[in-house]
Structures are given as structure tokens and as C-alpha cells.
Write an enzyme that holds these catalytic residues in place. Structure first.
Site, PDB file in Angstrom:
ATOM      1  N   SER A 119      65.006  71.953  51.741  1.00 12.24           N
ATOM      2  CA  SER A 119      66.424  71.628  51.538  1.00 12.24           C
ATOM      3  C   SER A 119      66.878  71.989  50.133  1.00 12.24           C
ATOM      4  CB  SER A 119      66.642  70.124  51.718  1.00 12.24           C
ATOM      5  OG  SER A 119      66.314  69.727  53.004  1.00 12.24           O
ATOM      6  N   HIS A 140      66.894  78.512  54.840  1.00 14.85           N
ATOM      7  CA  HIS A 140      67.357  77.136  55.015  1.00 14.85           C
ATOM      8  C   HIS A 140      68.276  77.047  56.229  1.00 14.85           C
ATOM      9  CE1 HIS A 140      69.608  73.448  53.214  1.00 14.85           C
ATOM     10  NE2 HIS A 140      68.679  73.088  54.062  1.00 14.85           N
ATOM     11  N   GLU A 152      70.891  79.716  54.887  1.00 12.05           N
ATOM     12  CA  GLU A 152      70.875  80.136  53.486  1.00 12.05           C
ATOM     13  C   GLU A 152      69.573  80.913  53.265  1.00 12.05           C
ATOM     14  OE1 GLU A 152      73.192  77.007  50.669  1.00 12.05           O
ATOM     15  OE2 GLU A 152      71.382  76.196  51.550  1.00 12.05           O
ATOM     16  N   ASN A 190      73.379  71.926  49.759  1.00 16.88           N
ATOM     17  CA  ASN A 190      72.940  70.597  49.319  1.00 16.88           C
ATOM     18  C   ASN A 190      73.346  70.278  47.883  1.00 16.88           C
ATOM     19  OD1 ASN A 190      71.973  69.619  51.702  1.00 16.88           O
ATOM     20  ND2 ASN A 190      69.983  70.613  51.452  1.00 16.88           N
TER      21      ASN A 190
HETATM   22  N1  LIG Z   1      66.481  66.987  58.536  1.00 10.86           N
HETATM   23  C1  LIG Z   1      67.410  67.869  58.185  1.00 10.86           C
HETATM   24  O1  LIG Z   1      68.606  67.719  58.509  1.00 10.86           O
HETATM   25  C2  LIG Z   1      67.013  69.094  57.404  1.00 10.86           C
HETATM   26  C3  LIG Z   1      67.925  70.154  57.322  1.00 10.86           C
HETATM   27  C4  LIG Z   1      67.539  71.331  56.646  1.00 10.86           C
HETATM   28  C5  LIG Z   1      66.297  71.401  56.040  1.00 10.86           C
HETATM   29  N2  LIG Z   1      65.427  70.345  56.123  1.00 10.86           N
HETATM   30  C6  LIG Z   1      64.103  70.510  55.505  1.00 10.86           C
HETATM   31  O2  LIG Z   1      63.177  70.879  56.542  1.00 10.86           O
HETATM   32  C7  LIG Z   1      61.870  70.338  56.245  1.00 10.86           C
HETATM   33  C8  LIG Z   1      61.434  69.455  57.407  1.00 10.86           C
HETATM   34  O3  LIG Z   1      62.376  68.399  57.569  1.00 10.86           O
HETATM   35  P1  LIG Z   1      62.433  67.522  58.919  1.00 10.86           P
HETATM   36  O4  LIG Z   1      63.685  66.742  58.836  1.00 10.86           O
HETATM   37  O5  LIG Z   1      62.154  68.380  60.093  1.00 10.86           O
HETATM   38  O6  LIG Z   1      61.169  66.548  58.674  1.00 10.86           O
HETATM   39  P2  LIG Z   1      60.429  65.609  59.719  1.00 10.86           P
HETATM   40  O7  LIG Z   1      59.966  64.435  58.944  1.00 10.86           O
HETATM   41  O8  LIG Z   1      61.273  65.387  60.939  1.00 10.86           O
HETATM   42  O9  LIG Z   1      59.156  66.500  60.188  1.00 10.86           O
HETATM   43  C9  LIG Z   1      58.154  66.943  59.334  1.00 10.86           C
HETATM   44  C10 LIG Z   1      56.938  67.330  60.182  1.00 10.86           C
HETATM   45  O10 LIG Z   1      55.997  68.002  59.345  1.00 10.86           O
HETATM   46  C11 LIG Z   1      54.691  67.582  59.709  1.00 10.86           C
HETATM   47  N3  LIG Z   1      53.808  67.837  58.560  1.00 10.86           N
HETATM   48  C12 LIG Z   1      53.770  67.189  57.369  1.00 10.86           C
HETATM   49  N4  LIG Z   1      52.856  67.762  56.561  1.00 10.86           N
HETATM   50  C13 LIG Z   1      52.320  68.808  57.251  1.00 10.86           C
HETATM   51  C14 LIG Z   1      51.347  69.806  56.949  1.00 10.86           C
HETATM   52  N5  LIG Z   1      50.739  69.852  55.768  1.00 10.86           N
HETATM   53  N6  LIG Z   1      51.038  70.720  57.890  1.00 10.86           N
HETATM   54  C15 LIG Z   1      51.647  70.704  59.101  1.00 10.86           C
HETATM   55  N7  LIG Z   1      52.581  69.785  59.451  1.00 10.86           N
HETATM   56  C16 LIG Z   1      52.918  68.856  58.532  1.00 10.86           C
HETATM   57  C17 LIG Z   1      54.851  66.122  60.073  1.00 10.86           C
HETATM   58  O11 LIG Z   1      53.784  65.680  60.891  1.00 10.86           O
HETATM   59  C18 LIG Z   1      56.210  66.136  60.800  1.00 10.86           C
HETATM   60  O12 LIG Z   1      56.030  66.345  62.189  1.00 10.86           O
HETATM   61  C19 LIG Z   1      62.014  69.610  54.908  1.00 10.86           C
HETATM   62  O13 LIG Z   1      61.672  70.479  53.872  1.00 10.86           O
HETATM   63  C20 LIG Z   1      63.517  69.269  54.869  1.00 10.86           C
HETATM   64  O14 LIG Z   1      63.982  69.073  53.567  1.00 10.86           O
HETATM   65  C21 LIG Z   1      65.754  69.206  56.799  1.00 10.86           C
END
Ligand SMILES: NC(=O)c1ccc[n+]([C@@H]2O[C@H](COP(=O)([O-])OP(=O)(O)OC[C@H]3O[C@@H](n4cnc5c(N)ncnc54)[C@H](O)[C@@H]3O)[C@@H](O)[C@H]2O)c1
Length: 284
Positions: A119, A140, A152, A190
Site C-alpha cells: 500500500s 498497487h 498504480e 494512499n
Molecule cells: N486490504 C486492502 O484494501 C489493500 C488494498 C491495496 C493494497 N493492499 C496491500 O496488499 C497486501 C495484502 O493485504 P491484504 O489486505 O490482502 O492482507 P490480508 O491480511 O487479508 O492477507 C495477507 C495474507 O498473506 C499471508 N502471508 C503473510 N505472510 C506471508 C508469507 N511470508 N508468505 C506467504 N503468505 C503470507 C497471510 O497468511 C494472509 O493470508 C498488503 O501489503 C496491503 O497493504 C491492501
């Protein structure tokens, strides 16, 4: 690495949470072979089920009930060896991402593009532990990835032009609009939106209005589809907190300093829709 988006046929996705599962679904429905990896078997199984169901509904809507999708799930990193691009969507923590990228470099060929869905963590920081930094880039996506049109594309100082061009073509092949952004904390979206979410939390904390009225006020005045507290729950409060902590340290901007309320909710395990409780309560 050839010069076009067609250089990509197999996409690896690491992390099967909110974003990883959406990105995997999007890539599968766009005709790519997808390998989805997560360390957590439970998350992986839930994601697989959710993706299959959504792909089925999508195919039905397109009138393509017989369409097949190639999506393989696994918790072994070696499964990602023969991929053309890997999109990382694990927790928003620099060290975890660095460790993963470092391990990925041992598994994949030198030509595989390594993209982060962070993010707002600097791509240069993630890439700093890697040997071949020219193939590291930020992609992104926004939530829900199959629907939101923007990606992005963030190029770090060492990202090659070729990597960027391939990723832009790839984004277009997913029917997305790529925008090119400099490698700064929070990128464009963001950097602008998160201070607003933070301000909404501080407004609630100060007792200025109820959560419902804060959300209504912004929805009805700005024509936003969701209020800021609803959006925070939708993003995931843990993800937001990790992002804001990093951005605050990187920039020193008070607007990124996380509210106490956000910290308290995350400590209590109330991280938004995915946990059933955040600023609001949800029944799954
Ligand atoms: N949630 C949003 O709206 C959003 C939007 C854009 C970007 N992001 C970014 O995307 C990324 C993921 O966010 P999310 O909301 O999907 O998180 P989430 O918490 O829903 O999911 C994260 C997943 O990653 C897995 N994980 C953690 N460490 C790991 C590793 N070392 N190897 C493999 N799997 C692993 C976890 O088990 C989990 O299933 C983050 O960097 C976040 O900032 C999130």
C-alpha cells in the site's frame, strides 16, 4: 525476458487474503495460469473456495459457463519456480516482504518479474535485499481487485524500463488503467486518502459525531460510495495501521500518525470486516 505483456503467461500470487485472492481471481479470469501461494493453509483453502465460486459466477455472467480456469494453490514456495511474474500480497510489513523477496530470488529465474502490492512501503526498500533489482516493481491494485479499475505502477530507482513496460502491458491485459507513480511513501492514492481516514478516526475519538454520522457526512457531501470508517474496515485496520506507522516514520507527517483508537482496535483483534468487527460489527 521479451518485450511485451505477452511475455507473461503464468502469474504467481503470494498471500491469499483480501488482495491476493482478488488478484488471483482477476488474473485467472483474464486467461492467465495462476499459482496462488500462502503460508497459512487455512487461508489458502478459504481463498480457493471463494475464488472458484466467484469465477463460476463471473463465467455465468459472461455467458461462458464452459470456460475453464487454471488456478493452482499450494504452500510450497518452490511451486512458484516457473512463473513469469509474481505479485506479492502478504502483510504490510517491510521485514516480511524483504524476507519473502529474498527467498523468491532463490526459487525463480532471473527473468521473473517480482512485483509488490504494498500500500505504500518504498519499492527501493523491498528491493534493497535483492540481487536483481531491475525486475522489482510495485503493482498497487485496489480492493476489490477484480472490479477497481486502477493499478498504480511504482518504479523504484533500479527498476528497468523493460520491467515497467511489461508490467504496464500486463495491467492493460487485465483491463486496468495503469498510472505511473514515483517511489514515495503511500504513492499517490494512499498519500491522499489515508490522512482522511485517520482524521475520521480522530473525529470519532474526540466525540465530535457518531461513526454513522461521520460516514454519512462524507458520503453525502463528497459522493463517496463508502464513508471513511466503513472504508477503513473494508481495507483492514491492521493493514492500515502497518502502513501508517511506516509512512509516519518515513515522512514525519503528523497526518499519518495513527490514532489511538486505531491502535486499540488492532490490539483487540478488531481489524475490520475480515475479523467480523472493526468500527462496525459484521456477520459473515
Ligand atoms: N486490504 C486492502 O484494501 C489493500 C488494498 C491495496 C493494497 N493492499 C496491500 O496488499 C497486501 C495484502 O493485504 P491484504 O489486505 O490482502 O492482507 P490480508 O491480511 O487479508 O492477507 C495477507 C495474507 O498473506 C499471508 N502471508 C503473510 N505472510 C506471508 C508469507 N511470508 N508468505 C506467504 N503468505 C503470507 C497471510 O497468511 C494472509 O493470508 C498488503 O501489503 C496491503 O497493504 C491492501
Amino acid at each position: 525476458m521479451s518485450n511485451t505483456g505477452k511475455a507473461i503467461s503464468t502469474v504467481g500470487v503470494v498471500g491469499s487474503g483480501i488482495m491476493g485472492s482478488g488478484i488471483a481471481q482477476l488474473c485467472a479470469q483474464s486467461g492467465y495460469r495462476v499459482i496462488l501461494h500462502d503460508v497459512n493453509q487455512g487461508s489458502l483453502e478459504k481463498a480457493h473456495e471463494r475464488i472458484q465460486e466467484r469465477l463460476g459466477k463471473w463465467a455465468e455472467k459472461q455467458g461462458e459457463q464452459t470456460k475453464t480456469f487454471e488456478i493452482i494453490v499450494g504452500n510450497n514456495l518452490e511451486d512458484l519456480a516457473n512463473t513469469d511474474i509474481i505479485i506479492e500480497a502478504i502483510s504490510e510489513q517491510l521485514e516480511a516482504k524483504q524476507q519473502l523477496f529474498s527467498k523468491l530470488e532463490q526459487v525463480v529465474s532471473q527473468n521473473t518479474i517480482l512485483a509488490s502490492n504494498t500500500s505504500g512501503i518504498l519499492i527501493s526498500k523491498i528491493a534493497s535485499v535483492c540481487e536483481h533489482r531491475d525486475r522489482i516493481i510495485g503493482t498497487h491494485f485496489f480492493n476489490p481487485a477484480p472490479i477497481m479499475p486502477l493499478i498504480e505502477v511504482i518504479h523504484g530507482p533500479e527498476t528497468s524500463r523493460q520491467t515497467k513496460e511489461i508490467v504496464i502491458e500486463f495491467a492493460k491485459s487485465l483491463n486496468k488503467k495503469p498510472v505511473e507513480v514515483q517511489d514515495v511513501p503511500g504513492f499517490v492514492v494512499n498519500r491522499i486518502i489515508t490522512p482522511m481516514l485517520n482524521e475520521a478516526m480522530q473525529t470519532l475519538e474526540a466525540g465530535i459525531a457518531t461513526r454513522e454520522d461521520i460516514d454519512q457526512a462524507i458520503k453525502l457531501s463528497m459522493n463517496h460510495p463508502m464513508g471513511p470508517l466503513q472504508l477503513a474496515d473494508y481495507i483492514g485496520l491492521d493493514t492500515l495501521l502497518h502502513f501508517m506507522e511506516t509512512a509516519y516514520v518515513e515522512t514525519g507527517k503528523e497526518s499519518f500518525k495513527p490514532s489511538q483508537l486505531l491502535k486499540d482496535l488492532v490490539s483487540a483483534g478488531s481489524v475490520g470486516i475480515k475479523s467480523g468487527k472493526g468500527f462496525y460489527e459484521y456477520s459473515h
